[in-house]
Design a protein around this motif. Structure first.
Motif, PDB file in Angstrom:
ATOM      1  N   ASP A  57       0.843  -1.125   0.024  1.00 11.85           N
ATOM      2  CA  ASP A  57       0.274  -0.103   0.033  1.00 11.85           C
ATOM      3  C   ASP A  57       0.608   1.248  -0.050  1.00 11.85           C
ATOM      4  O   ASP A  57       0.723   2.088  -0.658  1.00 11.85           O
TER       5      ASP A  57
ATOM      6  N   ARG B  52       2.282   1.591  -3.557  1.00 11.58           N
ATOM      7  CA  ARG B  52       1.508   1.845  -4.305  1.00 11.58           C
ATOM      8  C   ARG B  52       1.195   3.629  -4.359  1.00 11.58           C
ATOM      9  O   ARG B  52       0.947   4.120  -5.371  1.00 11.58           O
ATOM     10  N   ARG B  53       0.825   3.973  -3.097  1.00 12.32           N
ATOM     11  CA  ARG B  53       0.614   5.315  -2.924  1.00 12.32           C
ATOM     12  C   ARG B  53       1.621   6.156  -3.377  1.00 12.32           C
ATOM     13  O   ARG B  53       1.587   7.221  -3.956  1.00 12.32           O
TER      14      ARG B  53
ATOM     15  N   ASN C 261       1.716   6.413  -7.193  1.00 10.88           N
ATOM     16  CA  ASN C 261       0.568   6.990  -7.546  1.00 10.88           C
ATOM     17  C   ASN C 261       0.801   8.435  -7.533  1.00 10.88           C
ATOM     18  O   ASN C 261       0.738   9.201  -8.323  1.00 10.88           O
ATOM     19  N   LYS C 262       1.686   8.841  -6.213  1.00 12.88           N
ATOM     20  CA  LYS C 262       1.993  10.411  -6.207  1.00 12.88           C
ATOM     21  C   LYS C 262       2.946  10.757  -7.252  1.00 12.88           C
ATOM     22  O   LYS C 262       2.822  11.906  -7.863  1.00 12.88           O
TER      23      LYS C 262
ATOM     24  N   ASN D  78       8.767  10.233  -2.082  1.00 11.39           N
ATOM     25  CA  ASN D  78       7.397  10.053  -1.925  1.00 11.39           C
ATOM     26  C   ASN D  78       6.881   9.318  -0.841  1.00 11.39           C
ATOM     27  O   ASN D  78       5.935   9.179  -0.195  1.00 11.39           O
TER      28      ASN D  78
ATOM     29  N   VAL E 174       4.247   9.976   1.817  1.00 11.61           N
ATOM     30  CA  VAL E 174       2.911   9.301   1.957  1.00 11.61           C
ATOM     31  C   VAL E 174       2.996   8.467   3.212  1.00 11.61           C
ATOM     32  O   VAL E 174       1.784   8.187   3.878  1.00 11.61           O
TER      33      VAL E 174
ATOM     34  N   GLU F 215      -1.322  10.610   5.368  1.00 12.15           N
ATOM     35  CA  GLU F 215      -2.299   9.664   4.611  1.00 12.15           C
ATOM     36  C   GLU F 215      -2.847  10.210   3.038  1.00 12.15           C
ATOM     37  O   GLU F 215      -4.044  10.846   3.089  1.00 12.15           O
ATOM     38  N   ILE F 216      -2.131  10.123   2.080  1.00 19.22           N
ATOM     39  CA  ILE F 216      -2.422  10.851   0.942  1.00 19.22           C
ATOM     40  C   ILE F 216      -3.153   9.500   0.149  1.00 19.22           C
ATOM     41  O   ILE F 216      -2.586   8.700   0.111  1.00 19.22           O
ATOM     42  N   PRO F 217      -4.377   9.818  -0.166  1.00 23.51           N
ATOM     43  CA  PRO F 217      -5.054   8.787  -0.710  1.00 23.51           C
ATOM     44  C   PRO F 217      -4.787   8.607  -2.407  1.00 23.51           C
ATOM     45  O   PRO F 217      -4.163   9.399  -3.033  1.00 23.51           O
ATOM     46  N   ILE F 218      -5.058   7.601  -2.908  1.00 20.79           N
ATOM     47  CA  ILE F 218      -4.646   7.266  -4.132  1.00 20.79           C
ATOM     48  C   ILE F 218      -5.613   8.025  -5.218  1.00 20.79           C
ATOM     49  O   ILE F 218      -6.898   8.137  -4.931  1.00 20.79           O
TER      50      ILE F 218
END
Lengths: 398, 384
Positions: A348, A351-352, A355-356, A384, A388, A392-395
């Motif tokens: 997770d 992945r985040r 994504n960022k 990143n 992250v 908590e930066i959401p996707i």
């Protein structure tokens, strides 16, 4: 018949000795009949204790050729940074050698570890008896299902937005049965093998996958109007299984129409199920729609083993060593692997971070319209990760 | 048909084995022989600030003193590890934390550092399993790894010993199945199963691969115990076939101990059943400087417990401030490497090497006069 066997023996005299190099249990002496049926559809697997010790997993890493080694280098760098509890066992395969020793060893290590992360392996030898390493690996490990997660990246400019398709492909038989022969001089027959058992396995896998992931629809892709028996069987099997899953809508589509629909109206698709060659074509089409070879990751599943790899199976030899290859595909593959192993926390996080980098910071390699180098993308991901992890930066969804 | 018959027979045999085990084990053990580990989440417990939680069992004898030394070093190096401490002891059952609590804590944290638990030679309650065994069984800590390596400036008969001893520690002679069938006749059952033998063999080979080793030696006594050790040996051979690039050899345990004291450099990775492993561990530890300098670890699929390689409580030294904390510090360094804190791990290992090479601060077992505290302070000084 006799003539055929005779000519076969003449054309490839070495065949008798080496054809079985890629087969798990090769008897000492084989008839031509045995040889013709050298790829038993379902292989019996020996059960081996799993390679998980003190919470850490041992995973086979096959860097392969082209951009593989550098991408694997990035993955290791990132794994070290996030502290993923994974120990890699690296197996290099020499593409120029004409024997299958390295590939056999690689297959053995995956059998031991249960999980592999692989780049694309080159098969430079064009000798008829040296099978494609990638195909050999999948067949030998009986990884009958291939899943390609095709999800749009918001940061990558493409014609279609918000695509979310899962492609599930039969991975071991069909056109890739590797059974070809010259029956009469000038006439080559290539066999496409479709079996009820394998079709059922992959269809069940697709429906189970749809059910588990809350998907609504499964589309079977085929060419049963021409290949009435082989593709007919595949289609028939998926229709039969669809009845067992009344909650999931099922339809079918002919491959040529499917390709047209994909480039015109890709949003109508949800989960797609298809035989081997169609799967290869369709996944490349979808990769093209979503921004090329460098983004998506694919998963090979068997009953016992799983191998993760970049989605389009291109080696990328031309751009190797130039620091412009897109590392995202391999990193996505490693995320899939972490999730498969159950390390959701690390998956997770990574992945985040990816994504960022891709969707927010838009640090991209030239193949997806950016101007950064591979190492800049990786550095950005590593930076990143810390960000992250703290907030908590959401996707960002498309 | 023959296949069916064989399978039916196998099921029956397995079934009966299962039942017989249930009959023999003592009642207390029967309900506690559960594996808690697979139920928990699989990531290493890391809280928001990136700190790692670790279960700590000080143990008996000099254990608390050594553990204190580790804590001092961690504090000085500012290592992001928080300890969850449990007093756990078999000789002091009234003060001891319940087994469940300790097991749950380790299953949750995935890592544990543990001193030595004293095991009395007799049982007041008729309980055959020791607390150590209960802990191992509850967490399924099946593999014990002892890395026997010569340390700089520790004078021993043999130089450059570097071998890894891997021991199965959940079955074999330690199954705690003993009974007196007729007065004066005691039967002690040694259980060897194919599943556990294959598992430990695979562990040993995988460990060899991970550490870049070349050879795995299976230690056995199959010439006498043809069925039990025979099964162990066969399982090792079978698994060895999956590792074509690692040499496999076998050695009978008596010969092995002789070879070990006369020519220990021939060994690389050794895989042994339970009791032989215990003996070989201690023997090998003696070769490189004794119980105070050899680190070990026990692994299950999910957790890792780091403890000393040779398990001696050294009760004669309690409170005298003379025990050697090297082994425990090496354990803690291994623990840090296990949770990916490689820089801290290297820092502690480097400090130990430096203090030992300088040779100015030595504890009594290495021929010096320094105290545990002096040694710990010397390590802290050398942290870079």
């Amino acid at each position: 018949m006799a003539l055929r066997l005779l000519s076969k023996a003449r054309v490839v005299p070495e065949l008798r000795n080496v054809a079985f190099a890629s087969s798990a249990a090769a008897p000492a002496e084989l008839s031509d009949f045995d040889m013709q049926h050298k790829t038993p559809v379902i292989r019996k697997q020996q059960l081996i204790p799993k390679a998980q010790y003190g919470g850490r997993h041992a995973v086979t890493m096959l860097p392969g050729g082209g951009i593989g080694p550098e991408c694997m280098g990035y993955v290791r760098e990132i794994f070290k940074y996030i502290g993923a509890p994974v120990d890699f066992e690296v197996v290099d395969i020499d593409p120029t050698v004409d024997n299958d020793d390295d590939v056999q060893y690689a297959i053995t290590t995956i059998k031991r570890n249960g999980v592999g992360l692989k780049g694309n392996i080159e098969t430079k030898s064009e000798a008829a008896y040296v099978t494609s390493r990638n195909v050999a690996l999948r067949n030998e490990l009986d990884m009958y299902a291939y899943v390609l997660n095709c999800k749009s990246f918001a940061g990558v400019p493409t014609r279609h937005k918000d695509i979310d398709i899962q492609i599930i492909r039969q991975n071991t038989e069909g056109e890739y049965a590797m059974l070809e022969h010259e029956s009469v001089r000038g006439v080559i027959e290539s066999m496409k093998v479709v079996t009820a058992s394998n079709s059922e396995r992959v269809a069940r896998f697709a429906f189970e996958f749809a059910k588990k992931n809350g998907r609504k629809k499964v589309t079977t892709v085929h060419k049963a109007n021409i290949m009435k028996l082989s593709d007919g069987l595949f289609l028939e099997t998926s229709r039969r299984l669809a009845k067992e899953y009344p909650d999931i809508e099922h339809n079918d589509m002919i491959i040529d129409n499917c390709c047209m629909q994909l480039v015109a109206k890709p949003h109508q698709f949800d989960v797609m199920l298809m035989t081997n060659l169609y799967g290869s074509i369709v996944s490349n089409v979808v990769c093209g729609i979503l921004g090329g070879a460098g983004l998506l990751s694919g998963r090979n599943y068997g009953d016992h083993y799983a191998v993760f790899e970049p989605g389009t199976r291109n080696t990328g030899t031309a751009i190797a060593g130039k620091n412009i290859a897109n590392p995202i595909a391999m990193i996505n593959a490693s995320i899939d692997m972490l999730e498969h192993l159950g390390h959701h926390f690390h998956a997770d996080l990574l992945r985040r971070a990816v994504n960022k980098t891709v969707n927010v910071d838009r640090i991209l390699t030239p193949d997806v319209g950016g101007s950064s180098s591979s190492s800049e993308v990786v550095d950005s991901i590593i930076d990143n990760i810390e960000t992250v992890a703290k907030n908590e930066i959401p996707i960002v969804l498309a | 048909m023959s296949l069916i018959t064989r399978n039916v027979f196998r099921t029956l045999v397995q079934g009966s084995q299962h039942v017989s085990k249930g009959l023999h084990t003592t009642a207390v053990n029967a309900d506690k022989n559960v594996c808690f580990a697979p139920l928990s989440i699989s990531t290493l417990q890391a809280s928001k600030e990136g700190r790692i939680k670790c279960t700590l069992i000080p143990g008996d004898g000099v254990g608390p003193e050594l553990v204190y030394s580790v804590q001092e070093v961690f504090k000085a190096a500012n290592i992001p590890v928080d300890f969850e401490s449990f007093f756990f002891s078999e000789v002091n059952p009234t003060l001891s934390a319940p087994l469940e609590d300790v097991v749950n804590s380790i299953a949750k944290n995935k890592i544990c550092i543990k001193g030595i638990l004293a095991t009395p030679d007799f049982s007041h309650t008729g309980e055959l399993q020791t607390l150590n065994m209960k802990l191992r069984n509850a967490l399924d800590l099946y593999a014990n790894v002892v890395h026997v390596k010569s340390l700089p400036n520790v004078n021993c008969r043999h130089k450059d010993v570097d071998c890894i001893i891997i021991r199965e520690q959940t079955e074999g002679e330690y199954s705690a199945l003993e009974h007196e069938s007729v007065p004066g006749v005691v039967e002690c059952l040694k259980i060897i199963t194919a599943a556990k033998s294959e598992r430990i063999a695979k562990f040993a080979f995988d460990y060899a691969v991970k550490m870049g080793r070349k050879k795995v030696t299976a230690v056995h006594k199959a010439n006498i115990m043809k069925l039990g050790d025979g099964l162990f040996l066969r399982s090792c051979e079978e698994i060895g076939k999956l590792y074509p690039r690692i040499q496999f050899e076998k050695m009978i345990v008596d010969n092995c101990t002789m070879q070990m004291v006369s020519n220990p450099n021939q060994f690389d990775v050794m895989v042994t059943p339970n009791l032989y492993g215990n003996i070989v561990d201690n023997l090998a530890s003696g070769l490189v400087g004794g119980a105070g300098v050899v680190a070990g670890a026990s692994y299950s699929a999910e957790c890792a417990v780091f403890e000393q390689g040779a398990r001696h409580i050294f009760s004669g030294a309690v409170g005298k401030n003379i025990a050697n904390p090297t082994a425990m510090l090496l354990c803690s360094a291994n623990l840090l490497a296990h949770v990916n804190l490689h820089s801290y791990s290297k820092m502690i290992k480097g400090a130990i090497n430096k203090v030992l090479s300088d040779g100015k601060v030595r504890t009594k077992d290495l021929g010096g006069q320094s105290t545990t505290k002096d040694f710990t302070n010397a390590i802290i000084h050398c942290l870079t």
